[in-house]
Design a protein around this motif. Structure first.
Motif, PDB file in Angstrom:
ATOM      1  N   ALA A 154      34.344 -16.661   2.100  1.00 55.48           N
ATOM      2  CA  ALA A 154      34.182 -18.080   2.411  1.00 55.48           C
ATOM      3  C   ALA A 154      33.039 -18.311   3.396  1.00 55.48           C
ATOM      4  CB  ALA A 154      35.481 -18.645   2.980  1.00 55.48           C
ATOM      5  N   LEU A 167      30.021 -17.063  -0.092  1.00 57.34           N
ATOM      6  CA  LEU A 167      30.001 -18.367  -0.762  1.00 57.34           C
ATOM      7  C   LEU A 167      29.626 -19.509   0.177  1.00 57.34           C
ATOM      8  CD1 LEU A 167      33.266 -17.847  -2.842  1.00 57.34           C
ATOM      9  CD2 LEU A 167      30.915 -17.606  -3.648  1.00 57.34           C
ATOM     10  N   VAL A 187      31.368 -21.597   2.323  1.00 61.47           N
ATOM     11  CA  VAL A 187      32.123 -22.828   2.088  1.00 61.47           C
ATOM     12  C   VAL A 187      33.029 -23.196   3.263  1.00 61.47           C
ATOM     13  CG1 VAL A 187      32.053 -22.693  -0.425  1.00 61.47           C
ATOM     14  CG2 VAL A 187      33.848 -21.471   0.812  1.00 61.47           C
ATOM     15  N   GLY A 237      36.891 -24.386   2.357  1.00 60.17           N
ATOM     16  CA  GLY A 237      36.717 -23.561   1.166  1.00 60.17           C
ATOM     17  C   GLY A 237      37.635 -22.359   1.177  1.00 60.17           C
ATOM     18  N   LEU A 280      40.202 -21.216  -1.694  1.00 60.61           N
ATOM     19  CA  LEU A 280      40.198 -19.878  -2.279  1.00 60.61           C
ATOM     20  C   LEU A 280      41.579 -19.238  -2.167  1.00 60.61           C
ATOM     21  CD1 LEU A 280      36.783 -18.475  -0.976  1.00 60.61           C
ATOM     22  CD2 LEU A 280      37.347 -19.051  -3.341  1.00 60.61           C
ATOM     23  N   TRP A 339      29.132 -17.894  -7.486  1.00 61.06           N
ATOM     24  CA  TRP A 339      29.399 -19.333  -7.496  1.00 61.06           C
ATOM     25  C   TRP A 339      30.838 -19.621  -7.102  1.00 61.06           C
ATOM     26  CZ3 TRP A 339      27.328 -17.549 -12.451  1.00 61.06           C
ATOM     27  CH2 TRP A 339      25.924 -17.620 -12.501  1.00 61.06           C
ATOM     28  N   PHE A 340      31.019 -20.646  -6.284  1.00 62.38           N
ATOM     29  CA  PHE A 340      32.340 -20.992  -5.770  1.00 62.38           C
ATOM     30  C   PHE A 340      33.296 -21.352  -6.906  1.00 62.38           C
ATOM     31  CE2 PHE A 340      35.199 -24.316  -3.915  1.00 62.38           C
ATOM     32  CZ  PHE A 340      35.933 -23.468  -3.103  1.00 62.38           C
ATOM     33  N   TRP A 341      32.844 -22.151  -7.875  1.00 58.68           N
ATOM     34  CA  TRP A 341      33.745 -22.580  -8.957  1.00 58.68           C
ATOM     35  C   TRP A 341      34.192 -21.399  -9.809  1.00 58.68           C
ATOM     36  CZ3 TRP A 341      32.453 -21.551 -13.969  1.00 58.68           C
ATOM     37  CH2 TRP A 341      31.106 -21.275 -14.240  1.00 58.68           C
ATOM     38  N   SER A 350      34.385 -18.272  -8.750  1.00 58.09           N
ATOM     39  CA  SER A 350      35.290 -17.493  -7.901  1.00 58.09           C
ATOM     40  C   SER A 350      36.692 -18.089  -7.929  1.00 58.09           C
ATOM     41  CB  SER A 350      34.759 -17.445  -6.472  1.00 58.09           C
ATOM     42  OG  SER A 350      33.494 -16.832  -6.414  1.00 58.09           O
ATOM     43  N   MET A 351      36.766 -19.415  -7.855  1.00 55.15           N
ATOM     44  CA  MET A 351      38.067 -20.094  -7.927  1.00 55.15           C
ATOM     45  C   MET A 351      38.751 -19.811  -9.260  1.00 55.15           C
ATOM     46  SD  MET A 351      38.835 -22.299  -5.282  1.00 55.15           S
ATOM     47  CE  MET A 351      39.544 -23.779  -6.000  1.00 55.15           C
TER      48      MET A 351
END
Length: 393
Positions: A230, A234, A236, A240, A244, A291-293, A295-296
């Protein structure tokens, strides 16, 4: 339903607590080693207390033991709130708290597992576990997300909210009623303490399911490293981080709702091994994701796969264990779970200190894929298991 609501409040509070502790200790010195050390210090007291805890749970009222655990966790949250408000939280203090959390969990998880079959008919146990897990995953989703959001107002606010939820869980657990009949007096001895271990070793399907989860999460778990991802990978921030932490629970919630409507009735062993392999692949995707999305999404898939493992393992253990031994067998199961979670966090943190957070997760994902393949070969009875109910094998 009191147990369900109690677990909902307790799990939500516990998730918020761990988000705050993880961010706070990493914020103090930016050490991946310390993130792993939190997991190790939770595991050690659980290891030492597992067998005595199982013996106690088989002798005393399981609901009251669980309520005492919630009360202790609430007191710890109050202490953290006061310390954070006063500005005297230290690395050593947070690590010492980890030891206390580990000691409490040595009793909390096996008491919960041993209590559930007393409240639900065995024919409905698989559906009940899926329904219960659905509610708990809702708490796991809301807890980290809310904890990360509230952390912006300061860690003391998060800990105060945790304390209130633990107090609610304590009251609800004390209200649980069931027919508790103290077992015949049996002197405590090495034989009685080790009875749960002997039972698990003698039942290869149970041993295979429990040990599969142990090594899969030990190698593949990345929860301890989420503050690093985080903040450094990433970028965030704490909000964030909360998202996560919640992402695996989103996938787990969806899977638990599916399994509550369509429980596993055939090819249970094959589905368990397939789910563990999918878990490893999802961890690998998370480690490689920039990428955060993405990873989610990877974490959500890992949560869905892990939920299949949880339901199959818990159902097998509870259905194949006589009630007089459920506390001791559940303690062994909890020890394996604690080893996978807490030692997994230590493994992840220690490896990240050597090769970085991304490298640590990639190595762990590959290791989990290897475990799924090896267990199919080493535990053929588990791989061939059809129905969860022993009477329908």
């Amino acid at each position: 339903m009191r147990l369900w609501w109690s677990r909902l409040a307790g799990v939500g509070a516990g998730q918020m607590l761990m988000v705050a502790v993880g961010w706070q200790i990493y914020d103090l010195n930016g050490s991946a080693w310390d993130l792993g050390l939190v997991g190790l210090l939770q595991f050690l007291p659980a290891l030492l207390l597992a067998l005595p805890a199982g013996q106690l749970i088989d002798r005393w009222h399981r609901g009251r033991i669980l309520a005492a655990c919630m009360a202790v966790l609430g007191a710890a949250a109050v202490l953290l709130a006061v310390a954070s408000h006063g500005g005297w939280v230290t690395r050593d203090g947070l690590l010492a708290l980890s030891v206390l959390l580990g000691a409490v969990r040595a009793f909390q998880l096996p008491a919960t597992q041993a209590l559930t079959p007393l409240l639900v008919p065995s024919a409905l146990l698989s559906r009940a576990l899926a329904f219960s897990s659905g509610g708990l995953q809702g708490a796991v989703i809301a807890g980290p997300a809310l904890g990360g959001l509230v952390y912006g107002a300061g860690p003391a606010v998060v800990y105060a909210l945790c304390a209130m939820l633990f107090a609610l869980a304590t009251g609800l657990t004390l209200a649980i009623r069931y027919g508790h009949a103290p077992p015949p007096h049996e002197p405590v001895s090495a034989a009685t303490l080790l009875a749960g271990v002997r039972f698990v070793v003698a039942h290869k399907v149970v041993l295979g399911a429990i040990s599969l989860d142990l090594f899969a999460v030990l190698l593949g778990g990345a929860t301890a490293l989420l503050p690093m991802f985080a903040k450094d990978v990433l970028q965030v921030g704490p909000t964030g981080l909360g998202l996560l932490r919640a992402a695996p629970a989103v996938g787990a919630l969806a899977m638990s709702l599916w399994l509550a409507r369509r429980p596993i009735v055939r090819r249970a062993g094959a589905q368990l091994l397939g789910a563990v392999a999918l878990y490893g692949a999802a961890q690998l995707a998370f480690g490689l994701s920039p990428w955060f999305w993405l990873s989610m999404a990877a974490l959500a898939v890992s949560g869905a796969a892990d939920m299949v493992s949880v339901i199959v393992r818990q159902t097998l253990v509870q259905l194949e264990t006589p009630d007089a031994m459920r506390g001791r067998v559940s303690a062994v199961n909890a020890l394996f779970i604690g080893a996978s979670n807490q030692l997994g966090e230590f493994r992840a943190g220690a490896t990240a200190a050597l090769i970085g957070a991304v490298g640590s997760v990639i190595v762990g994902g590959l290791g989990t894929l290897a475990v799924a393949a090896l267990w199919r070969r080493w535990f053929p009875a588990l791989a061939a298991r059809d129905a969860l109910d022993a009477g329908r094998r």
